[in-house]
Design an enzyme around this catalytic site. Sequence first.
Site, PDB file in Angstrom:
ATOM      1  N   MET A  30     -80.346 -32.810 -35.216  1.00 19.26           N
ATOM      2  CA  MET A  30     -81.778 -32.871 -34.908  1.00 19.26           C
ATOM      3  C   MET A  30     -81.987 -33.157 -33.418  1.00 19.26           C
ATOM      4  O   MET A  30     -83.082 -33.531 -32.992  1.00 19.26           O
ATOM      5  CB  MET A  30     -82.468 -33.933 -35.759  1.00 19.26           C
ATOM      6  CG  MET A  30     -82.374 -33.606 -37.254  1.00 19.26           C
ATOM      7  SD  MET A  30     -83.692 -34.301 -38.238  1.00 19.26           S
ATOM      8  CE  MET A  30     -83.437 -36.040 -37.952  1.00 19.26           C
ATOM      9  N   HIS A  34     -76.080 -37.544 -28.635  1.00 20.84           N
ATOM     10  CA  HIS A  34     -75.297 -38.664 -28.095  1.00 20.84           C
ATOM     11  C   HIS A  34     -73.821 -38.389 -28.374  1.00 20.84           C
ATOM     12  O   HIS A  34     -73.473 -37.349 -28.957  1.00 20.84           O
ATOM     13  CB  HIS A  34     -75.770 -39.989 -28.704  1.00 20.84           C
ATOM     14  CG  HIS A  34     -75.832 -39.979 -30.208  1.00 20.84           C
ATOM     15  ND1 HIS A  34     -74.712 -39.833 -30.998  1.00 20.84           N
ATOM     16  CD2 HIS A  34     -76.892 -40.062 -31.068  1.00 20.84           C
ATOM     17  CE1 HIS A  34     -75.067 -39.867 -32.259  1.00 20.84           C
ATOM     18  NE2 HIS A  34     -76.383 -39.979 -32.335  1.00 20.84           N
ATOM     19  N   HIS A  37     -72.732 -37.023 -31.839  1.00 18.01           N
ATOM     20  CA  HIS A  37     -72.908 -35.572 -32.008  1.00 18.01           C
ATOM     21  C   HIS A  37     -71.815 -34.807 -31.258  1.00 18.01           C
ATOM     22  O   HIS A  37     -71.261 -33.837 -31.761  1.00 18.01           O
ATOM     23  CB  HIS A  37     -74.255 -35.127 -31.437  1.00 18.01           C
ATOM     24  CG  HIS A  37     -75.462 -35.710 -32.114  1.00 18.01           C
ATOM     25  ND1 HIS A  37     -76.345 -36.533 -31.456  1.00 18.01           N
ATOM     26  CD2 HIS A  37     -75.941 -35.564 -33.372  1.00 18.01           C
ATOM     27  CE1 HIS A  37     -77.336 -36.870 -32.280  1.00 18.01           C
ATOM     28  NE2 HIS A  37     -77.109 -36.297 -33.457  1.00 18.01           N
ATOM     29  N   LYS A 149     -71.189 -41.316 -40.471  1.00 21.53           N
ATOM     30  CA  LYS A 149     -72.285 -42.271 -40.255  1.00 21.53           C
ATOM     31  C   LYS A 149     -73.350 -42.085 -41.345  1.00 21.53           C
ATOM     32  O   LYS A 149     -73.908 -43.036 -41.857  1.00 21.53           O
ATOM     33  CB  LYS A 149     -72.881 -42.017 -38.863  1.00 21.53           C
ATOM     34  CG  LYS A 149     -74.312 -42.377 -38.692  1.00 21.53           C
ATOM     35  CD  LYS A 149     -74.458 -43.673 -37.979  1.00 21.53           C
ATOM     36  CE  LYS A 149     -75.857 -44.179 -37.823  1.00 21.53           C
ATOM     37  NZ  LYS A 149     -76.919 -43.225 -37.877  1.00 21.53           N
ATOM     38  N   ASP A 150     -73.628 -40.816 -41.685  1.00 22.75           N
ATOM     39  CA  ASP A 150     -74.554 -40.496 -42.778  1.00 22.75           C
ATOM     40  C   ASP A 150     -73.699 -40.170 -44.001  1.00 22.75           C
ATOM     41  O   ASP A 150     -73.612 -39.018 -44.430  1.00 22.75           O
ATOM     42  CB  ASP A 150     -75.435 -39.314 -42.383  1.00 22.75           C
ATOM     43  CG  ASP A 150     -76.285 -39.622 -41.160  1.00 22.75           C
ATOM     44  OD1 ASP A 150     -77.404 -40.105 -41.330  1.00 22.75           O
ATOM     45  OD2 ASP A 150     -75.803 -39.410 -40.023  1.00 22.75           O
ATOM     46  N   SER A 186     -79.676 -41.516 -32.665  1.00 24.90           N
ATOM     47  CA  SER A 186     -80.807 -41.132 -31.801  1.00 24.90           C
ATOM     48  C   SER A 186     -81.893 -42.204 -31.885  1.00 24.90           C
ATOM     49  O   SER A 186     -82.656 -42.413 -30.941  1.00 24.90           O
ATOM     50  CB  SER A 186     -81.376 -39.787 -32.245  1.00 24.90           C
ATOM     51  OG  SER A 186     -80.364 -38.810 -32.261  1.00 24.90           O
TER      52      SER A 186
HETATM   53  P1  AMP Z   1     -78.753 -36.043 -36.717  1.00 25.40           P
HETATM   54  O1  AMP Z   1     -79.052 -35.407 -35.416  1.00 25.40           O
HETATM   55  O2  AMP Z   1     -79.086 -37.505 -36.775  1.00 25.40           O
HETATM   56  O3  AMP Z   1     -79.314 -35.252 -37.883  1.00 25.40           O
HETATM   57  O4  AMP Z   1     -77.179 -36.003 -36.892  1.00 25.40           O
HETATM   58  C1  AMP Z   1     -76.477 -34.793 -36.810  1.00 25.40           C
HETATM   59  C2  AMP Z   1     -75.054 -35.030 -37.224  1.00 25.40           C
HETATM   60  O5  AMP Z   1     -74.460 -36.003 -36.368  1.00 25.40           O
HETATM   61  C3  AMP Z   1     -74.917 -35.578 -38.654  1.00 25.40           C
HETATM   62  O6  AMP Z   1     -73.793 -34.957 -39.285  1.00 25.40           O
HETATM   63  C4  AMP Z   1     -74.666 -37.047 -38.421  1.00 25.40           C
HETATM   64  O7  AMP Z   1     -73.932 -37.669 -39.458  1.00 25.40           O
HETATM   65  C5  AMP Z   1     -73.852 -37.005 -37.146  1.00 25.40           C
HETATM   66  N1  AMP Z   1     -73.881 -38.299 -36.447  1.00 25.40           N
HETATM   67  C6  AMP Z   1     -74.980 -38.990 -36.067  1.00 25.40           C
HETATM   68  N2  AMP Z   1     -74.617 -40.161 -35.487  1.00 25.40           N
HETATM   69  C7  AMP Z   1     -73.254 -40.196 -35.506  1.00 25.40           C
HETATM   70  C8  AMP Z   1     -72.284 -41.144 -35.062  1.00 25.40           C
HETATM   71  N3  AMP Z   1     -72.616 -42.283 -34.486  1.00 25.40           N
HETATM   72  N4  AMP Z   1     -70.974 -40.851 -35.265  1.00 25.40           N
HETATM   73  C9  AMP Z   1     -70.605 -39.678 -35.863  1.00 25.40           C
HETATM   74  N5  AMP Z   1     -71.489 -38.746 -36.293  1.00 25.40           N
HETATM   75  C10 AMP Z   1     -72.796 -39.001 -36.122  1.00 25.40           C
END
Ligand code: AMP
Length: 283
Positions: A30, A34, A37, A149-150, A186
């Site tokens: 999304m 960081h 990602h 993390k998720d 994020s």
């Molecule tokens: P998001 O942008 O929050 O939807 O996350 C996109 C992807 O990045 C998802 O697969 C999350 O699990 C992964 N992600 C987010 N934060 C972390 C983190 N700290 N360490 C590893 N993967 C992450």
Amino acid sequence: MEVIKSVRVMQERAEALRLKGYTVGFVPTMGFLHEGHLELMRVAKRHCDILVVSIFVNPTQFGPDEDFEKYPRDMEGDMEKAEGVGTDILFVPGADDMYPQGFQSSVKVSDLTRKLCGISRPVHFDGVTTVVTKLFNAVKPDMAVFGQKDFQQLTVISRMVKDLNMDIRIIGVPTVRESDGLAMSSRNKYLSREERESALSLNASLEMAEAMFKKGERSADKIREAVTSFIKGHPFTEIDYVSLCDPDTLEEMDLLGEKNLLALAVKVGVTRLIDNRVISGPA
Ligand code: AMP
């Protein structure tokens, strides 16, 4: 790095890559990228010829009182970061293209989505599984990489891919943390300095629980209670859940076994944070 904004163009590009015999790796995000990602992208890059990263803040996975409108966005910074780790194609579809007029279909995983985050976020995972399916149909990847993390999201997506015979390998990557242990997110941007201090209690409580397990504690209730009271001892925190469950089924456990998932969701101020740790050892 090529930037593609339309689903149709992405599909044509994906088809052409497949015909040429390239393998495609995919990291859906999304945005507001960081290190977490970027680590997913580095891992994906090692497993494929062409890396596709998507940025789409998906409205259907946010509940009515959640932070869709104010979710942080930084397209320019994201483009630079994604390109920096070797992304070949950045896919940034528009909401109208993803959810055309009259949209009325969804993909649902049942039991796994009713637990943990699904209790306080009842529509969240239907939004996730539906959008990830749509992104898969646009990008046609051979493999897709998600963060541990998720943890529940990774479990739900792995289940969906298996159940629906999607020919995509799902790879999970360990959580990337700040140097003080805070899981990168994020949403950390929302935290004030004092709230951020309290947010460290999440990872600290996971470590404490693991130490209890290593010392021989096997009662799930005792560990849940210790974690709960530890977090409550920090200002601005409001616990959504402290779960000790089976990492495959997400069923709550009474006695810890060889492999146990300790998962937390805690509001710190108005910011909802999640974290988890798989605690393993002899039962
Ligand atoms: P998001 O942008 O929050 O939807 O996350 C996109 C992807 O990045 C998802 O697969 C999350 O699990 C992964 N992600 C987010 N934060 C972390 C983190 N700290 N360490 C590893 N993967 C992450």
